[in-house]
Motif scaffolding. Structure first.
Motif, PDB file in Angstrom:
ATOM      1  N   SER A  86      -4.109  60.908  33.140  1.00  0.00           N
ATOM      2  CA  SER A  86      -4.950  60.394  32.053  1.00  0.00           C
ATOM      3  C   SER A  86      -6.429  60.554  32.395  1.00  0.00           C
ATOM      4  N   LYS A  87      -6.712  60.806  33.667  1.00  0.00           N
ATOM      5  CA  LYS A  87      -8.113  61.002  34.056  1.00  0.00           C
ATOM      6  C   LYS A  87      -8.587  62.415  33.778  1.00  0.00           C
ATOM      7  N   ILE A  88      -7.642  63.332  33.565  1.00  0.00           N
ATOM      8  CA  ILE A  88      -8.090  64.714  33.359  1.00  0.00           C
ATOM      9  C   ILE A  88      -7.666  65.314  32.020  1.00  0.00           C
ATOM     10  N   VAL A  89      -6.822  64.606  31.277  1.00  0.00           N
ATOM     11  CA  VAL A  89      -6.299  65.192  30.044  1.00  0.00           C
ATOM     12  C   VAL A  89      -5.887  64.067  29.083  1.00  0.00           C
ATOM     13  N   ASN A  90      -5.812  64.372  27.791  1.00  0.00           N
ATOM     14  CA  ASN A  90      -5.320  63.380  26.830  1.00  0.00           C
ATOM     15  C   ASN A  90      -3.806  63.243  26.969  1.00  0.00           C
ATOM     16  N   ILE A  91      -3.348  62.018  27.248  1.00  0.00           N
ATOM     17  CA  ILE A  91      -1.907  61.800  27.383  1.00  0.00           C
ATOM     18  C   ILE A  91      -1.375  61.129  26.125  1.00  0.00           C
ATOM     19  N   VAL A  92      -0.312  61.714  25.564  1.00  0.00           N
ATOM     20  CA  VAL A  92       0.400  61.052  24.469  1.00  0.00           C
ATOM     21  C   VAL A  92       1.830  60.798  24.937  1.00  0.00           C
ATOM     22  N   PRO A  93       2.147  59.546  25.303  1.00  0.00           N
ATOM     23  CA  PRO A  93       3.506  59.282  25.768  1.00  0.00           C
ATOM     24  C   PRO A  93       4.471  59.186  24.591  1.00  0.00           C
ATOM     25  N   VAL A  94       5.709  59.626  24.810  1.00  0.00           N
ATOM     26  CA  VAL A  94       6.739  59.452  23.787  1.00  0.00           C
ATOM     27  C   VAL A  94       8.003  58.900  24.443  1.00  0.00           C
ATOM     28  N   ILE A  95       8.800  58.186  23.668  1.00  0.00           N
ATOM     29  CA  ILE A  95      10.116  57.764  24.142  1.00  0.00           C
ATOM     30  C   ILE A  95      11.076  58.894  23.791  1.00  0.00           C
ATOM     31  N   ALA A  96      11.660  59.527  24.824  1.00  0.00           N
ATOM     32  CA  ALA A  96      12.515  60.689  24.610  1.00  0.00           C
ATOM     33  C   ALA A  96      13.877  60.265  24.069  1.00  0.00           C
ATOM     34  N   LYS A  97      14.534  61.175  23.366  1.00  0.00           N
ATOM     35  CA  LYS A  97      15.905  60.972  22.882  1.00  0.00           C
ATOM     36  C   LYS A  97      16.119  59.579  22.287  1.00  0.00           C
ATOM     37  N   ALA A  98      15.250  59.232  21.377  1.00  0.00           N
ATOM     38  CA  ALA A  98      15.265  57.872  20.836  1.00  0.00           C
ATOM     39  C   ALA A  98      16.558  57.557  20.097  1.00  0.00           C
ATOM     40  N   ASP A  99      17.305  58.600  19.718  1.00  0.00           N
ATOM     41  CA  ASP A  99      18.573  58.340  19.018  1.00  0.00           C
ATOM     42  C   ASP A  99      19.598  57.668  19.915  1.00  0.00           C
ATOM     43  N   THR A 100      19.323  57.616  21.229  1.00  0.00           N
ATOM     44  CA  THR A 100      20.261  56.922  22.109  1.00  0.00           C
ATOM     45  C   THR A 100      19.982  55.423  22.170  1.00  0.00           C
ATOM     46  N   MET A 101      18.976  54.967  21.437  1.00  0.00           N
ATOM     47  CA  MET A 101      18.662  53.536  21.418  1.00  0.00           C
ATOM     48  C   MET A 101      18.742  53.009  19.991  1.00  0.00           C
ATOM     49  N   THR A 102      19.042  51.722  19.854  1.00  0.00           N
ATOM     50  CA  THR A 102      19.013  51.122  18.523  1.00  0.00           C
ATOM     51  C   THR A 102      17.563  50.904  18.121  1.00  0.00           C
ATOM     52  N   LEU A 103      17.333  50.622  16.845  1.00  0.00           N
ATOM     53  CA  LEU A 103      15.965  50.414  16.376  1.00  0.00           C
ATOM     54  C   LEU A 103      15.302  49.245  17.101  1.00  0.00           C
ATOM     55  N   GLU A 104      16.089  48.179  17.339  1.00  0.00           N
ATOM     56  CA  GLU A 104      15.508  47.020  18.041  1.00  0.00           C
ATOM     57  C   GLU A 104      15.163  47.382  19.478  1.00  0.00           C
ATOM     58  N   GLU A 105      16.061  48.117  20.113  1.00  0.00           N
ATOM     59  CA  GLU A 105      15.800  48.526  21.494  1.00  0.00           C
ATOM     60  C   GLU A 105      14.540  49.376  21.586  1.00  0.00           C
ATOM     61  N   ARG A 106      14.385  50.283  20.628  1.00  0.00           N
ATOM     62  CA  ARG A 106      13.187  51.133  20.626  1.00  0.00           C
ATOM     63  C   ARG A 106      11.927  50.291  20.537  1.00  0.00           C
ATOM     64  N   GLU A 107      11.958  49.328  19.605  1.00  0.00           N
ATOM     65  CA  GLU A 107      10.781  48.514  19.364  1.00  0.00           C
ATOM     66  C   GLU A 107      10.434  47.684  20.599  1.00  0.00           C
ATOM     67  N   GLU A 108      11.470  47.105  21.207  1.00  0.00           N
ATOM     68  CA  GLU A 108      11.251  46.295  22.402  1.00  0.00           C
ATOM     69  C   GLU A 108      10.700  47.151  23.543  1.00  0.00           C
ATOM     70  N   PHE A 109      11.294  48.336  23.697  1.00  0.00           N
ATOM     71  CA  PHE A 109      10.882  49.251  24.769  1.00  0.00           C
ATOM     72  C   PHE A 109       9.425  49.668  24.558  1.00  0.00           C
ATOM     73  N   LYS A 110       9.100  49.931  23.318  1.00  0.00           N
ATOM     74  CA  LYS A 110       7.739  50.314  22.965  1.00  0.00           C
ATOM     75  C   LYS A 110       6.746  49.227  23.383  1.00  0.00           C
ATOM     76  N   GLN A 111       7.078  47.974  23.020  1.00  0.00           N
ATOM     77  CA  GLN A 111       6.205  46.847  23.383  1.00  0.00           C
ATOM     78  C   GLN A 111       6.042  46.760  24.899  1.00  0.00           C
ATOM     79  N   GLN A 112       7.172  46.937  25.600  1.00  0.00           N
ATOM     80  CA  GLN A 112       7.147  46.846  27.058  1.00  0.00           C
ATOM     81  C   GLN A 112       6.251  47.937  27.646  1.00  0.00           C
ATOM     82  N   ILE A 113       6.378  49.139  27.111  1.00  0.00           N
ATOM     83  CA  ILE A 113       5.567  50.243  27.627  1.00  0.00           C
ATOM     84  C   ILE A 113       4.082  49.986  27.366  1.00  0.00           C
ATOM     85  N   GLN A 114       3.775  49.485  26.176  1.00  0.00           N
ATOM     86  CA  GLN A 114       2.377  49.157  25.877  1.00  0.00           C
ATOM     87  C   GLN A 114       1.837  48.143  26.876  1.00  0.00           C
TER      88      GLN A 114
END
Ligand code: GDP
Ligand code: MG
Length: 295
Positions: free
Chosen positions: A159-187
């Motif tokens: 992040s010190k040398i380039v713009n980083i855009v993180p993504v949650i990979a293969k999101a279809d392996t998680m439920t919508l709630e799991e995605r949302e929770e994981f997103k919050q945790q990552i933030q």
């Protein structure tokens, strides 16, 4: 029709000039192997932005063994954009992952160096070819827990040398709630570790930026799904993944956030990503190199 200064005429000139020059935009994908990086690159090229410019070489995805850049020229309303995606081999697949980011850092630095060399010659090109990485998409594995030390280390450095855009990979392996929770945790994790991903809060220039960027920041990391297959849904061809339970349409915002990622990169924030690359990341590289002054 002109006002006092004729701003519209000026804007017209700028637009015409930009159309003539065209755009170069370079995206890099990074993450452990098997997380769907190559597939997402395909999805990006196959998705609506450039379905016409799709080429057959893009049909099969071999295992990525080396850093590889693929370019497509996308033309829309007379405007040409050269979109290059740099695909990288699995990163952090070894037992000892020390320095596994070195080849990636090296590649990014080499592109800055190339640009710098063109800039400091006496007779400069009118337009310097731009191979600098404008954006690095980092694939976080869909564990549903928190960022792993490797994710933290990588993003911290990069992040010190380039713009980083993180993504949650293969999101279809998680439920919508799991995605949302994981997103919050990552933030939370990103904040706790002081990792500044794109759009960087400290680079907001005014309240307007902050309001617009906050809207993006609360959605990051996008939970994405990739595919190289098209399926018929209600008589229409859509990019999707077929499962026993139905088809996950990757461009459908109700199914995943691939479209948000695509729009951010290629539509709404393209110029901003380029500007930050040039004025912030490249600039610090330039200052560092010139102060070493062994050019
Ligand atoms: P890479 O090593 O990161 O480049 O991963 P690949 O793109 O080669 O994909 C590895 C495997 O994961 C392939 O079998 C893909 O079909 C599959 N895959 C890719 N994207 C997704 C996704 O979004 N969801 C699911 N479930 N599988 C995916
Ligand atoms: Mg790959």
């Amino acid at each position: 029709p002109f006002g006092y200064v004729g701003i519209e005429a000026v804007l017209d000139q700028m637009k015409r000039k930009a159309m003539k020059i065209g755009f170069e935009f370079n995206i890099m994908v990074v993450g452990q192997s098997g997380l769907g990086k190559s597939t997402l690159v395909n999805t990006l090229f196959k998705s609506k932005i450039c379905r016409r410019s799709m080429s057959p070489e893009y049909e099969k995805i071999p295992k990525t063994v080396e850093l590889r850049a693929v370019s497509h020229v996308i033309e829309e309303k007379g405007l040409k954009m050269r979109l290059t995606v740099i695909d990288t081999p699995g990163f952090g697949d070894q037992i000892n992952n020390q320095n596994c980011w070195d080849p990636i850092i090296k590649y990014i630095a080499e592109q800055y160096e190339k640009y710098l060399r063109e800039e400091i010659v006496i007779k400069r090109k009118r337009r310097i070819p731009d191979s600098r990485v404008h954006c690095c998409i980092y694939f976080v594995p869909p564990t549903g827990h928190w960022l792993r030390p490797l994710d933290v280390e990588f993003m911290k450095r990069l992040s010190k040398i380039v713009n980083i855009v993180p993504v949650i990979a293969k999101a279809d392996t998680m439920t919508l709630e799991e995605r949302e929770e994981f997103k919050q945790q990552i933030q939370k994790d990103l904040q706790a570790y002081g990792i500044s991903v794109y759009p960087q809060r400290e680079l907001d220039e005014d309240m307007e930026d902050t309001v617009l960027n906050d809207r993006i920041r609360e959605k990051i990391p996008f939970a994405v799904v990739g595919t190289d297959q098209e399926h018929q849904v209600n008589g229409k061809k859509v990019l999707g993944r077929k499962t026993n339970w139905g088809i996950i349409e990757v461009e459908n915002m109700a199914h995943c956030e691939f479209a948000n990622l695509r729009d951010l990169l290629i539509r709404t924030n393209l110029q901003d990503l380029k500007d930050i690359t040039h004025y912030i990341h490249y600039e610090s590289y330039r200052i560092r190199r010139l102060s070493e002054s062994n050019l």
